[in-house]
Design a protein around this motif. Structure first.
Motif, PDB file in Angstrom:
ATOM      1  N   UNK A  98       0.745  -1.286  -0.088  1.00 32.46           N
ATOM      2  CA  UNK A  98      -0.010   0.076   0.015  1.00 32.46           C
ATOM      3  C   UNK A  98       0.930   1.332  -0.153  1.00 32.46           C
ATOM      4  N   UNK A  99       0.537   2.141  -0.636  1.00 28.62           N
ATOM      5  CA  UNK A  99       1.330   3.601  -0.958  1.00 28.62           C
ATOM      6  C   UNK A  99       0.145   4.747  -0.504  1.00 28.62           C
ATOM      7  N   UNK A 100       0.846   5.394   0.229  1.00 26.66           N
ATOM      8  CA  UNK A 100       0.650   6.836   0.385  1.00 26.66           C
ATOM      9  C   UNK A 100       1.316   7.972  -0.158  1.00 26.66           C
ATOM     10  N   UNK A 101       0.924   8.807  -1.019  1.00 26.43           N
ATOM     11  CA  UNK A 101       1.592   9.863  -1.653  1.00 26.43           C
ATOM     12  C   UNK A 101       1.408  11.193  -1.202  1.00 26.43           C
ATOM     13  N   UNK A 102       2.426  11.974  -0.694  1.00 21.87           N
ATOM     14  CA  UNK A 102       2.247  13.437  -0.261  1.00 21.87           C
ATOM     15  C   UNK A 102       2.806  14.192  -1.529  1.00 21.87           C
ATOM     16  N   UNK A 103       1.898  15.118  -1.683  1.00 25.71           N
ATOM     17  CA  UNK A 103       2.077  16.019  -2.987  1.00 25.71           C
ATOM     18  C   UNK A 103       2.045  17.670  -2.364  1.00 25.71           C
ATOM     19  N   UNK A 104       3.196  18.255  -2.528  1.00 26.59           N
ATOM     20  CA  UNK A 104       3.193  19.472  -1.975  1.00 26.59           C
ATOM     21  C   UNK A 104       3.507  20.630  -3.033  1.00 26.59           C
ATOM     22  N   UNK A 105       3.568  20.316  -4.141  1.00 29.77           N
ATOM     23  CA  UNK A 105       4.003  21.262  -5.317  1.00 29.77           C
ATOM     24  C   UNK A 105       3.175  21.032  -6.355  1.00 29.77           C
ATOM     25  N   UNK A 106       3.403  22.021  -7.518  1.00 27.76           N
ATOM     26  CA  UNK A 106       2.345  21.767  -8.401  1.00 27.76           C
ATOM     27  C   UNK A 106       2.994  20.987  -9.812  1.00 27.76           C
ATOM     28  N   UNK A 107       3.971  20.244  -9.434  1.00 30.40           N
ATOM     29  CA  UNK A 107       4.847  19.407 -10.844  1.00 30.40           C
ATOM     30  C   UNK A 107       3.860  18.625 -11.198  1.00 30.40           C
ATOM     31  N   UNK A 108       3.063  17.598 -10.560  1.00 31.28           N
ATOM     32  CA  UNK A 108       2.250  16.654 -11.009  1.00 31.28           C
ATOM     33  C   UNK A 108       1.544  17.176 -12.224  1.00 31.28           C
ATOM     34  N   UNK A 109       1.057  18.380 -12.504  1.00 30.46           N
ATOM     35  CA  UNK A 109       0.112  19.027 -13.214  1.00 30.46           C
ATOM     36  C   UNK A 109       0.616  20.051 -14.295  1.00 30.46           C
ATOM     37  N   UNK A 110       2.133  20.403 -13.923  1.00 33.44           N
ATOM     38  CA  UNK A 110       2.515  21.380 -14.634  1.00 33.44           C
ATOM     39  C   UNK A 110       3.857  21.232 -15.233  1.00 33.44           C
ATOM     40  N   UNK A 111       4.068  21.274 -16.649  1.00 31.15           N
ATOM     41  CA  UNK A 111       5.369  20.826 -17.324  1.00 31.15           C
ATOM     42  C   UNK A 111       6.276  21.944 -16.996  1.00 31.15           C
TER      43      UNK A 111
END
Length: 379
Positions: A98-111
């Protein structure tokens, strides 16, 4: 319970507030009797070359390393701070961890990583045509920007699928949750950043010294709003002599605003404690804004543009002022008001400290992360 914590933010070379949060969790989880394993790999040049030419966020070498680590340590769950790729997502899927991801930046949606383009302002999010325009604006090779944009958009679509394989995605603000959900991310939960308020003692400003007005955002290009801080200094300095403007970051000027360069976290906290007002004139959509917490914990009023997650930290008129983004006149008016009304500034600082103690303390954050990890093992 054994927790594997991954992410480039755990590398000592990584700057900013995110490493503070990640490393705090590593240390605090040990007090919860979690067995903690840490793996961090900073992005090397060969990784960047691979990522540039790849149509997905899976680096084969890093993917194999993650699978090897999962097989060796057999963690109960993985907490991964999103950095450059999604190799950990696929590795966890293959190894059934099982995986929990912490996203704190806009990188996933912005090239271009920040949802902000100099000269244009904030971007609404990934769209092929807008990405072509924005990449062309910052690219030295404008002729190939359409191809780069199409590649980036394909990677974005595949990235959403990989990230959505996580049991939970944790973000630091409701603003960020709402924004990411618009572009396909699911299973999102908000856990506000928390800081150790006992390490930041509020120090009352001494009225026999110059009033220090500080910005911690003298870096990051236009989006951090440093030019607005310079304009603010010009507007305020003409009416107030006993005021000094200080900037933390890449600025090294000595005239109207004195640049202090890069400071350690301890040096930054010391400066915030000595300040009279902290100004955060960011023009991009700030995902959260940990320095606002630190300033409030130091008992200082914060004046900021109403941008992104900052509105969830600062209470306008109670712990500082939020003014319309980009409006330098209103920014200056708020600062001048606090310079004229010392009792109000002190009271706002006290309210800010109280708000951090109640809502943004370290224990609260750690407890919420621990709850999510336990819950997603059981599920």
């Amino acid at each position: 319970m054994k927790v594997l914590i991954t992410g480039a933010v755990l590398d000592p070379k990584w700057k900013g507030g995110e490493p503070l949060i990640a490393n705090s969790l590593v240390e605090e989880f040990k007090k919860y009797n979690f067995e903690v394993v840490v793996y961090s790999r900073f992005r090397l040049l060969r990784d960047r070359i691979h990522d540039f030419f790849s149509l997905n966020d899976i680096n084969p070498k890093i993917y194999r390393q993650y699978r090897s680590i999962l097989k060796t340590h057999r963690p109960s769950i993985v907490l991964s701070f999103y950095d450059y790729d999604c190799s950990i997502c696929l590795a966890c899927r293959k190894e059934k961890v099982p995986l929990v991801v912490s996203i704190n930046i806009w990188w996933p949606i912005c090239p271009i990583l920040s949802l902000y383009v100099d000269g244009r302002g904030p971007c609404k999010g990934p769209r092929v045509l807008s990405c072509i325009r924005h990449i062309a604006k910052i690219s030295r090779k404008k002729a190939i920007s359409p191809l780069i944009s199409i590649f980036s958009y394909i990677k974005f679509l595949k990235r959403m699928d990989l990230l959505n394989s996580a049991k939970k995605i944790i973000v630091p603000s409701y603003y960020m949750k709402n924004k990411l959900s618009l572009f396909g991310l699911k299973n999102l939960s908000v856990i506000y950043y928390g800081i150790d308020v006992d390490k930041i003692k509020p120090i009352k400003w001494q009225n026999d010294s110059a009033k220090l007005i500080v910005t911690p955002t003298a870096y990051g290009g236009e989006r951090k709003g440093f030019n607005h801080f310079l304009a603010l200094a010009m507007k305020v300095k003409s009416d107030f002599n006993n005021v000094s403007f200080l900037a933390v970051g890449g600025y090294s000027g000595e005239s109207l605003v004195k640049g202090l360069g890069w400071l350690s976290r301890e040096e930054l906290i010391d400066l915030l404690q000595k300040s009279y007002i902290v100004v955060i004139p960011v023009l991009w959509e700030e995902p959260f804004g940990i320095v606002a917490l630190e300033a409030m914990a130091a008992g200082k009023p914060v004046v900021a543009y109403n941008s992104g997650g900052l509105s969830e930290i600062i209470v306008d008129g109670l712990t500082g002022f939020l003014v319309p983004r980009g409006n330098i006149d209103e920014l200056a008016s708020a600062v001048k008001y606090l310079l004229k009304n010392e009792e109000v500034a002190i009271k706002m600082g006290m309210e800010g400290r109280k708000r951090v103690e109640e809502l943004f303390n370290l224990n609260r954050m750690v407890e919420q992360y621990a709850y999510e990890l336990r819950r997603n093992i059981e599920d």
